[in-house]
Design an enzyme around this catalytic site. Structure first.
Site, mmCIF file in Angstrom:
data_model
loop_
_atom_site.group_PDB
_atom_site.id
_atom_site.type_symbol
_atom_site.label_atom_id
_atom_site.label_comp_id
_atom_site.label_asym_id
_atom_site.label_seq_id
_atom_site.Cartn_x
_atom_site.Cartn_y
_atom_site.Cartn_z
ATOM 1 N N GLY A 74 0.846 -1.211 0.000
ATOM 2 C CA GLY A 74 0.000 0.000 0.000
ATOM 3 C C GLY A 74 0.871 1.247 0.000
ATOM 4 O O GLY A 74 0.697 2.158 -0.818
ATOM 5 N N HIS A 75 1.829 1.276 0.935
ATOM 6 C CA HIS A 75 2.768 2.410 0.979
ATOM 7 C C HIS A 75 3.562 2.497 -0.331
ATOM 8 O O HIS A 75 3.780 3.589 -0.866
ATOM 9 C CB HIS A 75 3.758 2.240 2.125
ATOM 10 N N LYS A 77 -7.256 4.212 1.987
ATOM 11 C CA LYS A 77 -7.410 3.289 3.120
ATOM 12 C C LYS A 77 -7.823 4.062 4.379
ATOM 13 O O LYS A 77 -8.677 3.629 5.137
ATOM 14 C CB LYS A 77 -6.089 2.553 3.347
HETATM 15 P P1 AMP Z 1 0.375 4.641 7.824
HETATM 16 O O1 AMP Z 1 1.811 4.243 7.746
HETATM 17 O O2 AMP Z 1 -0.536 3.522 8.166
HETATM 18 O O3 AMP Z 1 0.175 5.888 8.647
HETATM 19 O O4 AMP Z 1 -0.040 5.050 6.360
HETATM 20 C C1 AMP Z 1 0.710 5.963 5.598
HETATM 21 C C2 AMP Z 1 -0.009 6.234 4.316
HETATM 22 O O5 AMP Z 1 -0.165 5.007 3.603
HETATM 23 C C3 AMP Z 1 -1.418 6.796 4.508
HETATM 24 O O6 AMP Z 1 -1.662 7.774 3.511
HETATM 25 C C4 AMP Z 1 -2.288 5.591 4.329
HETATM 26 O O7 AMP Z 1 -3.583 5.883 3.886
HETATM 27 C C5 AMP Z 1 -1.517 4.844 3.255
HETATM 28 N N1 AMP Z 1 -1.901 3.418 3.267
HETATM 29 C C6 AMP Z 1 -1.851 2.555 4.301
HETATM 30 N N2 AMP Z 1 -2.360 1.352 3.928
HETATM 31 C C7 AMP Z 1 -2.737 1.473 2.634
HETATM 32 C C8 AMP Z 1 -3.345 0.598 1.690
HETATM 33 N N3 AMP Z 1 -3.679 -0.642 1.991
HETATM 34 N N4 AMP Z 1 -3.592 1.083 0.445
HETATM 35 C C9 AMP Z 1 -3.268 2.356 0.116
HETATM 36 N N5 AMP Z 1 -2.705 3.236 0.967
HETATM 37 C C10 AMP Z 1 -2.438 2.794 2.207
#
Ligand code: AMP
Length: 289
Positions: free
Chosen positions: A40-41, A153
Site C-alpha cells: 500500500g505504501h 485506506k
Molecule cells: P500509515 O503508515 O498507516 O500511517 O499510512 C501511511 C499512508 O499510507 C497513509 O496515507 C495511508 O492511507 C496509506 N496506506 C496505508 N495502507 C494502505 C493501503 N492498503 N492502500 C493504500 N494506501 C495505504
C-alpha cells in the site's frame, strides 16, 4: 537497482536536502508514513515518483496521534526493511526522526480540524486527528512539497487533510491514492502484523461486507439496509467486535439517513479482532436514477 535513498534523521539534514532540491528547481512529492511499509505504501511512493522530481518518504511513528491505551509502544518499527522498499520504489530521501527531534517537551501549539473529525474514528479515538493534522502540518512546513500522497485506506484522514490544506492555504496538492488489498481482499495495513493466522482469516469478513454493501447500494437499497447487511456479515465471525459501521456523506461525514441520487458516500468500518483494531472502507456513488 535504484540508488539507496538518503537517510535523514533530523530536521537540519532534511532542510538541507530540500533547500538543494528547490535550488535545482525540482518539484517535490511527500509520502508521510509510520513505517512498517507494505505494498500500500509502495503504491503511494510509486505515484509520488511519477508526479515529482524529488520524492521524500517520512517514516515516523507519531506519538501525538495515539491515545494513552493504544499501540504506540508496540507499533512495528522496521526502518531497515522500510529503506529497502523506499529504494525499490525510487524514493530520493527518507526522513526518519525520533519523537524528541519532532516535539519539544513543552509543545503547546496544535493544528485541529473541527468538523469532519467529530465522526467515525474521530469519535472513537479522541485527539487522534489533532495529532495527525499537527504532524502533517509540521511535515508540510519542513518539506514544502508540491504534492503529498495519501491512501484512501485512511479515508477520514485523507478528507480531513484535504480540508486542512484548503482552510489553511497550504500550497500543496493532496493526491488521493487507491486502497491496496491482498488477493484475499484484506486491506493492507501495518497492523495486520498483529493478527494471528485465525484472526487474519476471519478479518476477510470486512472486505466481504463492504463488497456486499457496494452491491446493495448499486441495487438501490437504503442506508439502513446497507448498514444492517454489513453488520450481519461481520457477525458471522465470532472473533469480530464492531467498533463502528458508518454509511456517511463524503463531504460532511455525517450519517446518511436517506440517499440522494448520485450522492458521494463513504461506507466505513472499524472492527476489533482480539486487541487489533482494523479499519476498511469503500467510496461509492449512489445510483444517478
Ligand atoms: P500509515 O503508515 O498507516 O500511517 O499510512 C501511511 C499512508 O499510507 C497513509 O496515507 C495511508 O492511507 C496509506 N496506506 C496505508 N495502507 C494502505 C493501503 N492498503 N492502500 C493504500 N494506501 C495505504
Amino acid at each position: 537497482m535504484n540508488k539507496a535513498p538518503l537517510l535523514l534523521k533530523n530536521k537540519a539534514a532534511l532542510r538541507k536536502f530540500i533547500k538543494s532540491a528547490k535550488k535545482d528547481g525540482k518539484t517535490i512529492a511527500l509520502v508521510p508514513t509510520m513505517g512498517a511499509l507494505h505494498a500500500g505504501h509502495a503504491s503511494l511512493i510509486k505515484k509520488a515518483r511519477q508526479l515529482a522530481d524529488a520524492v521524500v518518504v517520512s517514516v515516523f511513528v507519531n506519538p501525538t496521534q495515539f491515545g494513552p491505551n493504544e499501540d504506540f509502544a508496540k507499533y512495528p518499527r522496521t526502518l531497515k526493511e522500510d529503506l529497502l522498499v523506499c529504494q525499490e520504489m525510487g524514493a530520493d530521501a527518507v526522513f526518519a526522526p525520533q519523537p524528541k527531534e519532532m516535539y519539544f517537551d513543552d509543545r503547546s501549539a496544535w493544528v485541529n480540524e473541527e468538523a469532519l473529525s467529530r465522526f467515525l474514528c474521530g469519535a472513537r479515538r479522541i485527539g487522534h486527528f489533532k495529532g495527525v493534522c499537527t504532524v502533517v502540518s509540521k511535515l508540510f512546513n519542513l518539506v514544502q512539497p508540491d504534492f503529498a500522497c495519501f491512501g484512501k485506506k485512511d479515508a477520514q484522514q485523507l478528507l480531513i487533510l484535504e480540508r486542512m490544506v484548503r482552510d489553511l492555504d497550504f500550497p500543496i496538492k493532496i493526491v488521493e491514492c487507491p486502497l491496496i488489498r491482498e488477493k484475499s481482499g484484506l486491506a493492507l495495513s501495518s497492523r495486520n502484523k498483529y493478527l494471528s493466522p485465525e484472526e487474519k482469516k476471519e478479518a476477510l469478513v470486512l472486505s466481504r461486507s463492504l463488497k456486499a454493501a457496494k452491491d446493495a447500494v448499486a441495487k438501490g437499497k437504503s442506508a439502513a439496509e446497507t448498514k444492517k447487511l454489513i453488520a450481519k456479515i461481520i457477525a458471522t465471525s465470532p472473533l469480530a467486535k464492531i467498533d463502528y459501521i458508518s454509511v456517511c456523506d463524503r463531504e460532511t461525514l455525517e450519517e446518511v439517513k436517506t440517499f440522494k441520487k448520485g450522492q458521494k458516500i463513504l461506507v466505513a468500518l472499524a472492527v476489533y479482532f482480539g486487541t487489533t483494531r482494523l479499519i476498511d472502507n469503500v467510496w461509492l456513488t449512489t445510483p444517478k436514477k
